[in-house]
Motif scaffolding. Structure first.
Motif, PDB file in Angstrom:
ATOM      1  N   ILE A  14       0.849  -1.195   0.000  1.00 47.93           N
ATOM      2  CA  ILE A  14       0.000   0.000   0.000  1.00 47.93           C
ATOM      3  C   ILE A  14       0.884   1.245   0.000  1.00 47.93           C
ATOM      4  O   ILE A  14       0.654   2.179  -0.772  1.00 47.93           O
ATOM      5  CB  ILE A  14      -0.982  -0.013   1.195  1.00 47.93           C
ATOM      6  CG1 ILE A  14      -2.078  -1.061   0.950  1.00 47.93           C
ATOM      7  CG2 ILE A  14      -1.588   1.375   1.412  1.00 47.93           C
ATOM      8  CD1 ILE A  14      -3.000  -1.300   2.127  1.00 47.93           C
ATOM      9  N   VAL A  15       1.920   1.269   0.847  1.00 49.67           N
ATOM     10  CA  VAL A  15       2.849   2.405   0.887  1.00 49.67           C
ATOM     11  C   VAL A  15       3.468   2.632  -0.489  1.00 49.67           C
ATOM     12  O   VAL A  15       3.596   3.769  -0.945  1.00 49.67           O
ATOM     13  CB  VAL A  15       3.949   2.190   1.954  1.00 49.67           C
ATOM     14  CG1 VAL A  15       5.066   3.221   1.813  1.00 49.67           C
ATOM     15  CG2 VAL A  15       3.350   2.238   3.357  1.00 49.67           C
ATOM     16  N   ALA A  21      -5.801   1.796  -1.746  1.00 48.84           N
ATOM     17  CA  ALA A  21      -6.376   2.019  -0.421  1.00 48.84           C
ATOM     18  C   ALA A  21      -7.053   3.376  -0.450  1.00 48.84           C
ATOM     19  O   ALA A  21      -6.672   4.252  -1.233  1.00 48.84           O
ATOM     20  CB  ALA A  21      -5.295   1.982   0.650  1.00 48.84           C
ATOM     21  N   THR A  22      -8.046   3.551   0.407  1.00 52.54           N
ATOM     22  CA  THR A  22      -8.718   4.844   0.537  1.00 52.54           C
ATOM     23  C   THR A  22      -7.943   5.656   1.560  1.00 52.54           C
ATOM     24  O   THR A  22      -8.204   5.601   2.766  1.00 52.54           O
ATOM     25  CB  THR A  22     -10.187   4.645   0.953  1.00 52.54           C
ATOM     26  OG1 THR A  22     -10.819   3.788  -0.002  1.00 52.54           O
ATOM     27  CG2 THR A  22     -10.918   5.983   0.996  1.00 52.54           C
ATOM     28  N   VAL A  23      -6.951   6.392   1.066  1.00 52.29           N
ATOM     29  CA  VAL A  23      -6.059   7.161   1.926  1.00 52.29           C
ATOM     30  C   VAL A  23      -6.782   8.423   2.397  1.00 52.29           C
ATOM     31  O   VAL A  23      -7.375   9.143   1.599  1.00 52.29           O
ATOM     32  CB  VAL A  23      -4.757   7.524   1.180  1.00 52.29           C
ATOM     33  CG1 VAL A  23      -3.880   8.450   2.009  1.00 52.29           C
ATOM     34  CG2 VAL A  23      -3.992   6.248   0.806  1.00 52.29           C
ATOM     35  N   ARG A  25      -5.081  10.426   4.996  1.00 54.32           N
ATOM     36  CA  ARG A  25      -3.983  11.323   5.382  1.00 54.32           C
ATOM     37  C   ARG A  25      -2.680  10.661   4.963  1.00 54.32           C
ATOM     38  O   ARG A  25      -2.583   9.441   4.949  1.00 54.32           O
ATOM     39  CB  ARG A  25      -3.907  11.533   6.901  1.00 54.32           C
ATOM     40  CG  ARG A  25      -5.004  12.352   7.513  1.00 54.32           C
ATOM     41  CD  ARG A  25      -4.720  12.686   8.971  1.00 54.32           C
ATOM     42  NE  ARG A  25      -3.528  13.484   9.131  1.00 54.32           N
ATOM     43  CZ  ARG A  25      -3.448  14.812   8.956  1.00 54.32           C
ATOM     44  NH1 ARG A  25      -4.510  15.482   8.607  1.00 54.32           N
ATOM     45  NH2 ARG A  25      -2.326  15.458   9.150  1.00 54.32           N
ATOM     46  N   GLU A  26      -1.694  11.500   4.677  1.00 52.38           N
ATOM     47  CA  GLU A  26      -0.350  10.991   4.430  1.00 52.38           C
ATOM     48  C   GLU A  26       0.644  12.038   4.902  1.00 52.38           C
ATOM     49  O   GLU A  26       0.442  13.232   4.693  1.00 52.38           O
ATOM     50  CB  GLU A  26      -0.146  10.689   2.949  1.00 52.38           C
ATOM     51  CG  GLU A  26       1.181  10.033   2.657  1.00 52.38           C
ATOM     52  CD  GLU A  26       1.302   9.452   1.257  1.00 52.38           C
ATOM     53  OE1 GLU A  26       2.372   8.910   0.956  1.00 52.38           O
ATOM     54  OE2 GLU A  26       0.335   9.536   0.479  1.00 52.38           O
ATOM     55  N   VAL A  31       1.060   6.710   6.554  1.00 55.76           N
ATOM     56  CA  VAL A  31      -0.107   6.708   5.679  1.00 55.76           C
ATOM     57  C   VAL A  31      -1.293   6.271   6.539  1.00 55.76           C
ATOM     58  O   VAL A  31      -1.183   5.330   7.331  1.00 55.76           O
ATOM     59  CB  VAL A  31       0.056   5.724   4.498  1.00 55.76           C
ATOM     60  CG1 VAL A  31      -1.197   5.699   3.630  1.00 55.76           C
ATOM     61  CG2 VAL A  31       1.274   6.063   3.653  1.00 55.76           C
ATOM     62  N   PHE A  33      -5.401   5.160   6.189  1.00 51.17           N
ATOM     63  CA  PHE A  33      -6.402   4.747   5.202  1.00 51.17           C
ATOM     64  C   PHE A  33      -7.530   3.996   5.890  1.00 51.17           C
ATOM     65  O   PHE A  33      -7.372   3.465   6.996  1.00 51.17           O
ATOM     66  CB  PHE A  33      -5.770   3.899   4.091  1.00 51.17           C
ATOM     67  CG  PHE A  33      -4.994   2.704   4.588  1.00 51.17           C
ATOM     68  CD1 PHE A  33      -5.605   1.471   4.744  1.00 51.17           C
ATOM     69  CD2 PHE A  33      -3.647   2.824   4.898  1.00 51.17           C
ATOM     70  CE1 PHE A  33      -4.890   0.374   5.197  1.00 51.17           C
ATOM     71  CE2 PHE A  33      -2.918   1.733   5.356  1.00 51.17           C
ATOM     72  CZ  PHE A  33      -3.542   0.507   5.504  1.00 51.17           C
ATOM     73  N   LYS A  49       5.518   4.241   7.213  1.00 57.22           N
ATOM     74  CA  LYS A  49       5.971   3.851   5.871  1.00 57.22           C
ATOM     75  C   LYS A  49       7.099   2.825   5.942  1.00 57.22           C
ATOM     76  O   LYS A  49       7.301   2.077   4.996  1.00 57.22           O
ATOM     77  CB  LYS A  49       6.400   5.080   5.074  1.00 57.22           C
ATOM     78  CG  LYS A  49       5.206   5.948   4.682  1.00 57.22           C
ATOM     79  CD  LYS A  49       5.622   7.127   3.829  1.00 57.22           C
ATOM     80  CE  LYS A  49       4.408   7.915   3.371  1.00 57.22           C
ATOM     81  NZ  LYS A  49       4.784   9.072   2.536  1.00 57.22           N
ATOM     82  N   HIS A 105       0.792  -1.032  13.023  1.00 56.75           N
ATOM     83  CA  HIS A 105      -0.302  -0.146  12.624  1.00 56.75           C
ATOM     84  C   HIS A 105      -1.214   0.123  13.803  1.00 56.75           C
ATOM     85  O   HIS A 105      -1.375  -0.706  14.688  1.00 56.75           O
ATOM     86  CB  HIS A 105      -1.101  -0.706  11.443  1.00 56.75           C
ATOM     87  CG  HIS A 105      -1.719  -2.052  11.686  1.00 56.75           C
ATOM     88  ND1 HIS A 105      -0.993  -3.223  11.674  1.00 56.75           N
ATOM     89  CD2 HIS A 105      -2.997  -2.407  11.929  1.00 56.75           C
ATOM     90  CE1 HIS A 105      -1.810  -4.248  11.891  1.00 56.75           C
ATOM     91  NE2 HIS A 105      -3.034  -3.781  12.063  1.00 56.75           N
TER      92      HIS A 105
END
Length: 119
Positions: A14-15, A21-23, A25-26, A31, A33, A49, A105
């Motif tokens: 995903i990173v 993915a429905t991100v 914020r980053e 990240v 999501f 990340k 996570h």
């Protein structure tokens, strides 16, 4: 090696942008999501990340990035406007605790009653 992307890790992919993915914020180091199997109306994952198998490993190796994960979780709470209704930030560690992706996570959960102790 810890910190390095792992080819077989869903969150590393995903990173890298290899898995959608429905991100929401980053940052330079994280990240955030939406969880694909939400357990609450608001269920966002905040990941570093860099690859570390769990929160304790991340905190031991790269405490500044562990702090970034928590800071970004707090920003998700504000973005989702759930700070006043209550929320939970959870780090599951190990299969017995429900961890299914072995990349550190945080789960940000809100929008329903969150009883204690959890399941």
């Amino acid at each position: 090696m810890a910190g390095e992307p792992q080819a077989d890790c869903l969150f590393c992919r995903i990173v890298a942008g290899e898995v959608p993915a429905t991100v929401v914020r980053e940052s330079a180091t994280t990240v955030a999501f939406r969880d694909i199997n939400p357990q609450a109306p608001t269920h966002v994952l905040v990941i570093p990340k860099v690859h570390h198998p769990d929160a304790a490993s991340l905190a031991a190796a790269e405490p500044e990035i562990a702090a970034d994960v928590l800071r970004e979780a707090g920003q998700v709470v504000l973005d989702e406007k759930v700070e006043d209704s209550g929320y939970r930030i959870v780090f599951n560690t190990g299969a017995g605790a429900g961890q299914t992706v072995f990349h550190a996570h945080a789960h940000v959960l809100a929008g329903r009653g969150l009883t204690w102790p959890p399941g």
